[in-house]
Design an enzyme around this catalytic site. Structure first.
Site, short mmCIF file in Angstrom:
data_model
loop_
_atom_site.label_atom_id
_atom_site.label_comp_id
_atom_site.label_asym_id
_atom_site.label_seq_id
_atom_site.Cartn_x
_atom_site.Cartn_y
_atom_site.Cartn_z
N SER A 142 54.51 46.69 -34.49
CA SER A 142 54.65 45.48 -33.70
C SER A 142 53.31 44.84 -33.33
CB SER A 142 55.50 45.76 -32.46
OG SER A 142 56.02 44.56 -31.94
N ASP A 179 43.76 38.78 -42.19
CA ASP A 179 43.85 37.40 -42.65
C ASP A 179 42.57 36.63 -42.39
OD1 ASP A 179 46.42 37.79 -43.55
OD2 ASP A 179 47.37 37.08 -41.70
N LYS A 186 57.74 46.72 -38.03
CA LYS A 186 58.57 46.19 -36.94
C LYS A 186 58.13 44.77 -36.65
CE LYS A 186 61.26 46.21 -33.23
NZ LYS A 186 60.89 44.96 -32.59
#
Length: 712
Positions: free
Chosen positions: A487, A498, A512
């Site tokens: 999460s 990224d 998740k």
């Protein structure tokens, strides 16, 4: 205001949930025993559905249809899946019910469960449970009668018992179930006998086990039955949508406040066993180092000399109640290690119960020193156990409230004063927590920008990120993750990857990528999946997780742990990416970094062990589909498996100059006692050798990256 109150008062901000919501759904009402019946069911007192449960069923149907993230259709196809799931919850090993039992209830339920929910017409649902309970009681009485007459197994048969029968057909006759249960009982007795128990001790242990199951099943009430059915209903949609009974809701609130006194372990069902799903960071079990994810608990004892209660076949919430207890008291657990395929090999561990406090989850740091090309280089390592925040202090406006971001910032300042050449952020085992903390933590390493996209059930996408200009640390960065990083950890690692802000190292994360909100019902509550996370690149973290730039072998089996191991997990997909800058281009150097990494670990005893043990565990899991009921053959198979595992462990220990083991079972205890034989300036007391090897290698990779990306 407590976190639970915040969730209810601010449903749109319900992304601020505690770490245990990032884990696989724990179904506390699932009955774990496996049995069948000897004779036709006899009429017994039957719990009836209440008016409150009928109303709650209709409310759950509306919540699923109109409030869930997915486009839920409660139609015949859904009803068929849910009917099958209800059967799987009741009789996962096809050992209680007969074919004719299933067929009798197929017509009134198989394609009509949508109507059952909306109309609150639960009679047939309860009747099917009642049939299961009658079959189970009759089988347990049959077993106890056999035990009363004494067991006389010679263990010289050539027969084998299938370990997992979930894909087997339903038996047509009681005599067929008798044959199956003769094997199951013989296997249970043989397992205990091989663990060193006498014939009398075996009979006593089995009698205690089955008498306990019979006593518990006879205490079944309407709330238990309704809970099992609702678990089938909600989990047929996705694994994180869950109905909470009033009792479970109260327990949920306790956990949300992190004031639960116990051992700090999240448990889930695994066939007849209760398994450790994960350890709460900073909790007693994690601190003691005696439990690991996927360990199976077979008995629980109180204090130092209390009687050990066999919990094989016990329902999950009853096991939780045995383990839970007052702060300062001791609980003893008889545990089958996760890496063991032999259920006769167990260890008794002691854990002192305590309350998990915020400070126990605080970030901490250390400095590692390396000598390269005649120069001393330093790498700072910051361990982040959870994305935590003191919600009560924050809601009260306390300017000095504690949070993971604030604590990490303090550690960064300490490391900068020591002139470190790079920082490794260790998120292994970090199950997540507050979304705001993931955003603000990314902000320490970038100069403002988006961090995550959240798409809700209506298709609206909200962009979250760091709004403050400037960054606290702009040097070389690496992030360590593993299968238990979930999460908020995945949001952070994905954003760092990224942005090109640093390297991500380790194994694929949990996957998740969904958001749950907690809604009150007229009777109980429903935890409902309402939204989904997406990286700024547009890729979801759901199901696939974050793939590291450099992958380490893992002993956590992705087929057993992680979102992809859960039934009905929502799929991976993408949305449009957002505009963001690249702070670096680590991908340019990955080929060289991976080559150097391979060269380094080629002869590293810990990494060699990790790779070979992971492969061995996979092979054993695939091969061990049945067990022999012949003592001599069973012993040979056990000895062969243990010999392979012991050989791997001793190869590692020999290379590190450690004392060799006589038995592979001793390895777990040695991990707690030893630091792995690494240089003294690279050790901490609580790290096991494998964990430490990964930390050291991550620091080496980061120094390689610094050299390649910032040539002097």
């Amino acid at each position: 205001m407590s976190l639970t109150a915040a969730l209810r008062r601010f449903p749109r901000q319900a992304f601020l949930w505690q770490a245990f919501l990032q884990r696989a759904t724990i179904i506390a009402i699932l009955l774990l025993a496996s049995s069948s019946a000897l004779a036709e069911p006899q009429s017994i007192s039957e719990p009836k559905p209440t008016s409150e449960q009928r109303q709650a069923a209709a409310e759950v149907a509306d919540a699923l249809r109109y409030g869930h993230y997915a486009d839920v259709k409660l139609d015949d196809a859904w009803s068929l899946r849910t009917f099958q799931r209800y059967l799987d919850y009741l009789d996962p090993q096809r050992a209680y019910l007969l074919y004719r039992d299933v067929e009798e209830f197929r017509q009134p339920l198989q394609t009509k469960l949508d109507d059952v929910l909306y109309d609150g017409d639960l009679e047939d649902v309860f009747a099917l449970y009642q049939r299961y309970q009658e079959r189970l009681e009759a089988r347990l009485e049959w077993i106890l009668a056999k035990l009363e007459g004494g067991l006389d197994y010679a263990y010289d048969t050539n027969e084998r018992l299938i370990i997992d029968r979930k894909d087997e057909d339903w038996e047509h006759t009681n005599s067929a179930l008798d044959t199956l249960w003769e094997k199951r009982l013989e296997n249970a007795a043989l397992s205990l006998s091989l663990s060193g128990q006498s014939d009398q001790e075996v009979e006593d242990a089995l009698r205690q086990r089955y008498e306990g199951q019979l006593s518990r099943i006879r205490q079944t009430n309407a709330e238990d039955i309704f809970g099992v059915f609702m678990a089938a209903v909600t989990s047929s949609i996705d694994p994180h949508t869950d109905y909470l009974s009033p009792r479970q809701g109260e327990s949920f609130d306790i956990q949300m406040r992190l004031s639960l006194e116990g051992i700090g372990a999240l448990l889930q069902s695994d066939g007849e066993y209760v398994k450790v799903a994960s350890l709460v960071p900073g909790g007693p079990a994690e601190k003691a180092g005696v439990l690991k994810p996927a360990d199976r608990i077979i008995a629980v004892g109180q204090d130092n000399n209390g009687e050990m209660v066999n919990v094989v076949g016990m329902r999950l919430d009853d096991v939780v109640e045995l383990i839970r207890g007052p702060k300062g008291s001791t609980v003893r657990l008889d545990v089958i290690p996760a890496e063991s395929v032999d259920t006769t090999r167990s260890q008794v561990v002691k854990i002192t119960r305590d309350t998990v406090k915020l400070e126990d989850q605080a970030a901490s740091s250390e400095v590692l020193e390396f000598k390269r090309d005649g120069k001393r280089q330093k790498v700072g390592v910051i361990k982040v156990p959870a994305f935590y925040v003191d919600f009560d202090a924050w809601q009260a406006g306390d300017e000095n409230y504690r949070s993971s971001t604030r604590d990490v910032a303090k550690e960064i300042e300490k490391l900068k004063k020591q002139d470190v050449d790079g920082i490794v952020l260790d998120l292994r085992g970090d199950g997540g927590g507050a979304l705001q903390e993931a955003n603000s933590l990314v902000g320490l390493f970038i100069d403002r920008g988006p961090t995550v996209q959240v798409r809700d059930a209506d298709g609206r996408i909200n962009l979250y990120g760091d709004t403050e200009s400037g960054m606290l640390y702009d040097g070389p960065l690496a992030v360590m993750v593993d299968r238990l990083s979930a999460s908020a950890s995945e949001i952070f690692a994905g954003a760092i990857q990224d942005y090109g802000r640093g390297l991500v190292l380790g194994s694929d994360t949990f996957g998740k990528g969904t958001v749950q909100v907690l809604n009150e019902l007229s009777h109980g509550e429903i935890k409902l999946t309402r939204a989904k996370f997406y990286r700024i690149s547009g890729e979801s973290t759901q199901l696939r997780g974050v793939e590291p730039d450099i992958v380490y072998p893992s002993l956590l089996d992705a087929e057993l742990i992680g979102e992809s191991s859960l039934d009905n997990a929502l799929p991976w997909d993408t949305v449009r990416d957002v505009q963001y800058r690249h702070y670096g281009k680590p991908w340019r150097y990955l080929e060289t970094l991976r080559a150097r990494h391979r060269d380094r670990i080629l002869d590293d005893p810990n990494f060699v062990y990790l790779q070979r043990q992971a492969e061995l565990s996979r092979q054993l899991r695939e091969q061990q589909t049945s067990v022999s009921l012949n003592r001599e053959q069973r012993q040979k198979e056990m000895d062969a498996i243990e010999a392979e595992q012991l050989s791997l462990e001793n190869q590692r220990r020999r290379a590190l100059g450690l004392e060799l083991l006589d038995s592979w079972v001793d390895a777990r205890g040695k991990e707690v006692e030893e630091n792995g034989g690494v240089p003294a300036d690279h050790t901490t007391e609580k790290d096991d050798p494998i964990d430490r090897a990964e930390v050291l290698e991550s620091a080496e990779i980061l120094l390689d990256y610094r050299e390649l990306s910032q040539p002097s």
